[in-house]
Design a protein around this motif. Structure first.
Motif, mmCIF file in Angstrom:
data_model
loop_
_atom_site.group_PDB
_atom_site.id
_atom_site.type_symbol
_atom_site.label_atom_id
_atom_site.label_comp_id
_atom_site.label_asym_id
_atom_site.label_seq_id
_atom_site.Cartn_x
_atom_site.Cartn_y
_atom_site.Cartn_z
ATOM 1 N N HIS A 70 25.919 65.064 35.254
ATOM 2 C CA HIS A 70 26.447 63.722 35.512
ATOM 3 C C HIS A 70 25.387 62.687 35.139
ATOM 4 O O HIS A 70 24.459 62.427 35.906
ATOM 5 C CB HIS A 70 26.838 63.585 36.995
ATOM 6 C CG HIS A 70 27.562 62.310 37.324
ATOM 7 N ND1 HIS A 70 28.460 62.219 38.370
ATOM 8 C CD2 HIS A 70 27.534 61.076 36.759
ATOM 9 C CE1 HIS A 70 28.941 60.977 38.427
ATOM 10 N NE2 HIS A 70 28.380 60.268 37.458
ATOM 11 N N HIS A 82 24.809 58.813 32.582
ATOM 12 C CA HIS A 82 25.455 57.715 31.842
ATOM 13 C C HIS A 82 24.468 57.113 30.852
ATOM 14 O O HIS A 82 23.527 56.426 31.259
ATOM 15 C CB HIS A 82 25.925 56.608 32.801
ATOM 16 C CG HIS A 82 26.944 57.064 33.794
ATOM 17 N ND1 HIS A 82 28.267 57.246 33.479
ATOM 18 C CD2 HIS A 82 26.834 57.406 35.101
ATOM 19 C CE1 HIS A 82 28.932 57.667 34.545
ATOM 20 N NE2 HIS A 82 28.084 57.773 35.545
ATOM 21 N N ASP A 86 23.791 61.541 38.331
ATOM 22 C CA ASP A 86 24.356 60.205 38.067
ATOM 23 C C ASP A 86 23.285 59.282 37.482
ATOM 24 O O ASP A 86 23.273 58.073 37.729
ATOM 25 C CB ASP A 86 24.977 59.587 39.323
ATOM 26 C CG ASP A 86 26.171 58.689 39.014
ATOM 27 O OD1 ASP A 86 26.395 58.390 37.821
ATOM 28 O OD2 ASP A 86 26.869 58.275 39.955
HETATM 29 ZN ZN LIG Z 1 28.547 58.278 37.444
#
Ligand SMILES: [Zn+2]
Length: 472
Positions: free
Chosen positions: A88, A90, A379
């Motif tokens: 995960h 970005h 994340d």
């Molecule tokens: Zn995310």
């Protein structure tokens, strides 16, 4: 792409005791003597790994016959695991508030469109950070269209991790509330407001090669959204793509699973997961991505604007842009809307983190005990969660939740490859798979913190030390 496999300098920097290299160009690379964890739960003491053309040709113990014309690297006393996979991340986000104006609006100093132009122009500044953190594959689960292109460009680039990407996210929120995240006409957040749009989107993104269709939050009470989401789920099945869902409440997560979700990109944090949730996850073969560090990461970032941004980066793998940005974090305090309330906000944020942590840790253990695949996932890119080095924090958090270090190895490697649909290629160390692995000084099965003792990373058969910058 460079293919300077095992330069003389590199062999010297490894360990003394290498056998003298044969005169002819070696056909094989052999790693000898390390304790090897294969990512499937298996361990080989005093291992031999035979690598040819970027792939593992054979793997075994000390008695495995070494090809004649091989470069042999002595790794006695060291440890090998498959390359880490962060399931995960970005690439459209920076690790600080310039990528998330909703959290703290610093756009007067760092305009969002300029930030995004740089993210797009130079994603490779994170590639080296990932590899030198031991991360040989990442799953980008939400970003602008250009993130989809990274799947191809990074694949054959030994200076980059493998990338899988979902592209833009579908959400229940109205488009006018989402455009702060977008750089029109390009959008990374899209309002899912009709069945027709949902189906078209799935067809379009699948045609662009997306790995996954990402739903960012479910509004179970919004009948138009839920009807549209059902159409999306049907189209995902039709297209052979996979549904990936951001759902932090149990009700939303269960509904996502009923719709066929294969990846849950966050922990459930509002109540204990129940038997129905576990059964649904098991039936789907879903991968659970806890992302334990991302929420406390925001608190770290908020705290950093009146002090220091903490960074544990002994090998200096964080890129210079990111380092300069977070080292200047104090200069952004002027953007706090109500500075007089800042201490109270920080305290409330820390308390909320503790409450969430208790819920997420308890649920993680239930999911673990139910035998559902769990993938290392940070994340990264959100404020306070830096690309690359955050994997160590996440692994330590998973260990604090109660998962034994020896079981974390497969979660850090195999499960992420499973989520990315790349397990046939990497994620475990087996003959035929890509030679993506890391070398550690300390035993990762004894303590998750030992992943920090990484000395080398191998991507596609190319072994490099992590404490020096890659040659460009
Ligand atoms: Zn995310």
């Amino acid at each position: 792409m460079k293919r300077l496999i095992f330069s003389g300098i590199l062999a010297i920097t490894l360990l003394a005791g290498c056998t003298p290299g044969p005169k002819a160009e070696p056909t094989h690379t052999v790693l000898r003597g390390a304790t090897l964890f294969d990512g499937n739960g298996g361990t080989i003491a005093n291992s031999t790994v035979i690598i040819r053309d970027g792939r593992i040709e054979a793997l075994g113990g000390a008695d495995l016959e070494v090809p004649e014309n091989a470069e042999v690297i002595d790794l006695a006393g060291k440890y090998i695991t498959p390359g880490l996979v962060d399931a995960h991340v970005h690439f459209s986000q920076t690790g600080f508030f310039d990528g998330r104006p909703d959290a703290l609006d610093i756009r007067d100093s760092l305009p969002f469109d300029s930030v995004q132009a740089r993210q797009r122009r130079n994603p490779d500044r994170y590639f080296e950070t990932y590899l030198r953190s031991g991360v040989t594959a990442v799953y980008d689960v939400g970003g602008f269209d250009w993130t989809l292109d990274l799947q191809k460009s990074a694949e054959d680039d030994l200076d980059a991790p493998h990338v899988a990407a979902s592209g833009p996210l579908l959400t229940p929120f109205p488009q006018d509330r989402l455009d702060g995240f977008n750089v029109l006409p390009a959008r990374q957040m899209l309002a899912l407001d009709s069945e027709e749009f949902g189906r078209e989107y799935v067809q379009r993104n699948t045609a662009l090669g997306s790995t996954g269709i990402k739903i960012w939050s479910l509004n179970l009470k919004d009948t138009v959204f839920m009807k549209s989401l059902n159409a999306v789920a049907a189209e995902v099945r039709e297209q052979g793509n996979q549904l990936i869902v951001h759902a932090t409440s149990l009700d939303q997560a269960k509904e996502g699973l009923r719709l066929g979700a294969k990846v849950l990109v966050h922990s459930v944090d509002d109540q204990p997961v129940d038997e129905e949730f576990l059964q649904l996850a098991r039936a789907n073969g879903a991968v659970y991505c806890p992302t334990l560090v991302v929420v406390p990461g925001y608190t770290i970032a908020y705290r950093s604007i009146q002090g220091d941004f903490p960074m544990n980066d002994p090998n200096q793998v964080v890129d210079a842009d990111t380092r300069n940005l977070v080292e200047a974090s104090e200069s952004f305090f002027k953007y706090v809307p109500e500075p007089e309330n800042y201490p109270a906000m920080l305290k409330a944020s820390e308390q909320a983190d503790e409450t969430l942590k208790a819920a997420m840790y308890a649920n993680l253990m239930k999911v673990y005990e139910a035998g559902i695949p769990i993938a290392l996932s940070t994340d990264a890119g959100n404020p306070g969660t830096l690309h690359g080095i955050s994997v160590y924090d996440e692994l330590e958090a998973m260990q604090r939740a109660g998962i034994p270090a020896k079981d974390l190895i497969g979660m850090a490697t195999r499960s992420g490859a499973l989520a990315m649909r790349r397990l046939d290629d990497f994620g475990t160390l087996e003959p035929g798979k890509m030679a993506d692995l890391i070398v550690l000084d300390k035993d990762p099965s004894a303590d998750a913190a030992h992943f920090r003792s990484i000395t080398h990373v191998m991507r596609g058969g190319l072994l490099r030390p992590v404490d020096v910058a890659f040659e460009k």
